[in-house]
Design a protein around this motif. Structure first.
Motif, short mmCIF file in Angstrom:
data_model
loop_
_atom_site.label_atom_id
_atom_site.label_comp_id
_atom_site.label_asym_id
_atom_site.label_seq_id
_atom_site.Cartn_x
_atom_site.Cartn_y
_atom_site.Cartn_z
N VAL A 65 91.76 21.72 28.97
CA VAL A 65 92.79 21.03 29.43
C VAL A 65 94.17 21.38 28.63
O VAL A 65 94.00 21.08 27.54
N LYS A 66 95.17 21.59 29.35
CA LYS A 66 96.38 21.69 28.45
C LYS A 66 97.42 21.14 29.26
O LYS A 66 97.38 21.03 30.46
N GLU A 67 98.48 20.83 28.42
CA GLU A 67 99.97 20.24 29.43
C GLU A 67 100.51 21.37 29.90
O GLU A 67 100.36 22.58 29.46
N THR A 68 100.79 21.19 31.10
CA THR A 68 101.50 22.14 31.84
C THR A 68 102.87 22.60 31.52
O THR A 68 103.65 22.03 31.01
N ASN A 69 102.94 24.12 31.80
CA ASN A 69 104.31 24.48 31.67
C ASN A 69 105.01 24.54 32.90
O ASN A 69 104.77 25.37 33.91
N ALA A 70 106.14 23.62 33.04
CA ALA A 70 106.71 23.57 34.44
C ALA A 70 107.26 24.82 34.84
O ALA A 70 107.24 25.14 35.95
N ALA A 71 107.74 25.74 33.86
CA ALA A 71 108.50 26.82 34.40
C ALA A 71 107.30 27.92 35.27
O ALA A 71 107.82 28.66 36.20
N PHE A 72 106.05 27.65 34.93
CA PHE A 72 105.11 28.47 35.62
C PHE A 72 104.23 27.84 36.58
O PHE A 72 103.17 28.34 37.37
N ASN A 73 104.42 26.55 36.72
CA ASN A 73 103.49 25.63 37.30
C ASN A 73 104.30 25.00 38.55
O ASN A 73 105.14 24.38 38.26
N LYS A 74 103.92 25.41 39.80
CA LYS A 74 104.33 24.56 40.91
C LYS A 74 103.78 23.36 41.41
O LYS A 74 104.18 22.64 42.31
N THR A 75 102.78 23.17 40.82
CA THR A 75 101.74 22.11 41.26
C THR A 75 102.44 20.63 40.77
O THR A 75 103.37 20.84 40.06
#
Ligand SMILES: [Zn+2]
Length: 589
Positions: A230-240
Motif C-alpha cells: 500500500v502506498k499513498e497515491t500520486n494524483a498526477a498518475f492516478n485517475k482513480t
C-alpha cells in the motif's frame, strides 16, 4: 528490495520508539561547521533535523551523494522544551553503520514536520516492519487469501492484510520506464469492485512481465497482499478516486475469478454510430455497439515497420454490415481472444475509423475501450433479438461502400480537376462520378491455370496454352477479367484500368461466364449487348493514381479500386444541397 523502518519518523515524533534500531536512508548531508546535518527517510516520511554527534567520527560525506542506507545503533531524541529554544525535535545519531549505498531515493517519502499531530490517525505501529535489511530481494511466503473480501474503499496504510475482488477496467501496455537509477518494465491497471470503488495497481520488473499476459480488461480478479503493497497515491498518475494505490509484489496473490458476471465496468454514455455509417463520421472516431461475428486470434504479421502482432474482432450490427475491429501489437495484450464469443454483444468506445483498401476498418487506439456483458442497456437485448430473428433474412455486407447510397459530394471530384492535380510521385486516391464511355479491347484475357499466377498464356503450334512464368503447357486456360476503359463526366474523360472485382460488378457475372459468352459471339449477340449496356449506368469510381515512367516521360495511371452504380437523381440532389451549403457558408463570411 530494501526494507526501511517505515513509519519510524512518526514513531519518534510521537515518542514511541523504545529499543528500535532503525534502518534509514540518508537523502542529503550538510556540514554545519562543527556538526553534520542529515536529511533521512524511513520510506514513508523524511526528516531534516538529524544531527551527527560527534560529527568527525563519522566519515559519511559520500552519503551526501550516495543515498546510503544506515543502520542506527545508538541515538538520542531531543525534544523542544520551554527553555531549550527548539521548535522541532532533534534526532541525534551517535552510532551507525552504513549498510550499503543506493543509487537513488527509495519510495516517495513525505516531509515530516516533527509534529506528531500532522500525521495522526495513521497507526505507525502497524506500519513498522522489520528493521533487518535484506540486501537481496526477499521472497516472502505467499498469503493464503482470506475467505472474506475487503471493500476497495477501505484499503489504507492500516491494511496489514487485505483481499480485494474486482474487474479490470483500465490497463496500460507493458512499457519501459526510466528512473534516476535504471530502466525497468512497468504495467498498471485499475480494479473496480462490486460497490464501484476503484484502485490503481502497479507492477514492475519481472512481476510486470508475469502479469502482462494475464491481467486483461474485463476479467475479474481476486488479489491479496499486505501493507507493504500500500502506498499513498500520486494524483498526477492516478485517475482513480482512491487516496492509496497498490504495488503488485512477488508475494501478492492474484487469482482470476472465472465466470463472474456480477462485477461490471461502468459503461459511459456512448454516441453510437451504426457500422454502415462509420464512413460518414468526420472525426473518424466512433462508438460502436455490435455483435461479435468472428474472432481472429493474435497472429504475427510482417509490415513495413517490422513484425507486428494483430488480433481482429469482426463486428456486425442491425445496419447489416460486418467490419473488423483490429488490435495491433501491444494492444493485443489488453484483452484475450477467449473473452470474445460469437453472438456476444460488446460496446466499444472511441475506436478509429480507417480506410483500408476498398473498405473501412476499425482500429483500437490508446483511448478505445471495450465493454463486455453490458446487461443494463436496451441495445444488448435488441441486438441479440435482431441476431436471432432478423439477421437470417438479411444480406450482410462486408464492404461499407456497398451501403453508401450516394457518394459524398464533398469527397468527389470532377475528372478535369483530378487531371490538373499535381500528384508528384505519391499515390493519391479520390472519387469521381461518371460513365464508362469506351471499353478498349476485350475486358478479359486468357490466364495461366494456376490461380496464384495471373500471367497471360499464349497458344503454341501444338495448340497448347503456355504460361512462360510457370513453364506450364495445358490444353486449358482460365479467363481473368481486366479492362482498360475510358470513363467520362461532363468535365472530361480519362483512361483507367479496372480489375476482376470491379469488372464483375459492371458485367454482373464472373469471368468464366463472360469468356463463354465471348466464345459464342458468332452465334449470339449477347456478348455485344453486355458490352453496350455498360455505358448506360452511372458509377462512382474510387480511383488510386500510380505514376510510372515510360521512355523518359512520366505518366499518371488511374486504377479503379472500387466501383459502385449510383442513382444519378439522388446524387444530383446531394450535389445541389452541398452547393447550397457552400453558398450559404461563403455568403456569411
Ligand atoms: Zn503461370
Amino acid at each position: 528490495m530494501t526494507e526501511l523502518s517505515r513509519g519510524f519518523i512518526q514513531l519518534m515524533a510521537s515518542d514511541n520508539v523504545s529499543n528500535i534500531q532503525p534502518t534509514l536512508q540518508v537523502l542529503f548531508a550538510k556540514s554545519l561547521g562543527q556538526t553534520v546535518r542529515w536529511k533521512v527517510s524511513d520510506g514513508i516520511y523524511s526528516y531534516d533535523q538529524c544531527i551527527l554527534d560527534p560529527p568527525l567520527s563519522y566519515n559519511y560525506d559520500e552519503a551526501k551523494y550516495g543515498y546510503a542506507l544506515i543502520h542506527i545503533t545508538d541515538y538520542e531524541i531531543k525534544r523542544p522544551t520551554p527553555t531549550n529554544g527548539l521548535t522541532k525535535f532533534k534526532f541525534i545519531v551517535k552510532s551507525c553503520d552504513v549498510v550499503r549505498q543506493e543509487k537513488g531515493m527509495i519510495g516517495n517519502p513525505v516531509k515530516h514536520t516533527g509534529d506528531p499531530k500532522t500525521f495522526e490517525g495513521i497507526n505507525v505501529n502497524k506500519l513498522m516492519v522489520s528493521t533487518d535489511v535484506n540486501v537481496k530481494s526477499p521472497i516472502r511466503t505467499p498469503f493464503s487469501p482470506k475467505g472474506t473480501i475487503d471493500p476497495i474503499k477501505d484499503i489504507s496504510l492500516y491494511s496489514t492484510s487485505w483481499t480485494i475482488e474486482g474487474v479490470v477496467s483500465e490497463r496500460s501496455v507493458l512499457r519501459n520506464i526510466v528512473t534516476e537509477t535504471k530502466e525497468m518494465k512497468a504495467m498498471n491497471f485499475v480494479l473496480i469492485d462490486k460497490d464501484g470503488s476503484d484502485i490503481r495497481l502497479s507492477c514492475f520488473e519481472d512481476v510486470a512481465e508475469t502479469w502482462n499476459k494475464k491481467i486483461v480488461i474485463g476479467k475479474v480478479f481476486k488479489i491479496s497482499g499486505d501493507n507493504l503493497s500500500v502506498k499513498e497515491t500520486n494524483a498526477a498518475f492516478n485517475k482513480t478516486t482512491h487516496s492509496f494505490e497498490l504495488n503488485v509484489r512477488r508475494n501478492t496473490v492474484v487469482e482470476e475469478v472465472v465466470n463472474c458476471h456480477t462485477i461490471q465496468i461502468p459503461v459511459p454514455q456512448l454516441k453510437r454510430t451504426k457500422l454502415a455509417s462509420i464512413g460518414a463520421v468526420k472525426s473518424k472516431v466512433v462508438d460502436i455497439i455490435g455483435l461479435v461475428d468472428k474472432v481472429v486470434p493474435v497472429a504475427e504479421f510482417k509490415t513495413l515497420k517490422g513484425d507486428k502482432r494483430r488480433m481482429e474482432i469482426h463486428l456486425i450490427d442491425e445496419s447489416c454490415v460486418k467490419i473488423p475491429l483490429t488490435l495491433w501489437d501491444v494492444h493485443c495484450d489488453l484483452y484475450s481472444a477467449d473473452q470474445f464469443k460469437e453472438g456476444q454483444v460488446i460496446f466499444v468506445s472511441g475506436a478509429n475509423v480507417n480506410d483500408f483498401r476498398f473498405s473501412y476498418v476499425l482500429s483500437y487506439n490508446y483511448n478505445t475501450r471495450i465493454y463486455f456483458d453490458v446487461q443494463d442497456k436496451a441495445e444488448t437485448g435488441n441486438l441479440k433479438m435482431w441476431n436471432s430473428s432478423v439477421r437470417p433474412t438479411k444480406t450482410i455486407h462486408s464492404n461499407c461502400f456497398d451501403m453508401v447510397d450516394i457518394p459524398d459530394p464533398y469527397h468527389t471530384t470532377l475528372i478535369a480537376n483530378a487531371l490538373d492535380f499535381d500528384f508528384g510521385e505519391e499515390a493519391h486516391s479520390f472519387n469521381v462520378v461518371g460513365k464508362i464511355q469506351t471499353i478498349i479491347g476485350e475486358p478479359f484475357y486468357r490466364a495461366c491455370l494456376h490461380t496464384y499466377c495471373t500471367k497471360k498464356v499464349y497458344q503454341n503450334e501444338k495448340n497448347h496454352w503456355v504460361c512462360e512464368a510457370c513453364d506450364l503447357h495445358t490444353t486449358e486456360f482460365r479467363y481473368v477479367m481486366r479492362m482498360s476503359a475510358v470513363i467520362g463526366d461532363l468535365s472530361g474523360s480519362k483512361k483507367v484500368s479496372l480489375f476482376e472485382n470491379e469488372c464483375s460488378r459492371i458485367f454482373k457475372c464472373d469471368s468464366e461466364t463472360l469468356g463463354k459468352l465471348y466464345e459464342k459471339e458468332l452465334e449470339s449477340d449477347e456478348y455485344d449487348k453486355l458490352i453496350k449496356k455498360t455505358s448506360a449506368d452511372y458509377y462512382m469510381f474510387k480511383v488510386k493514381t500510380k505514376t510510372s515512367d515510360f521512355e523518359g516521360k512520366s505518366y499518371v495511371n488511374w486504377n479503379v479500386q472500387y466501383i459502385k452504380p449510383i442513382d444519378l437523381g439522388k446524387y444530383t440532389k446531394a450535389v445541389n444541397r452541398a452547393c447550397d451549403e457552400l453558398e450559404a457558408k461563403y455568403a456569411l463570411q
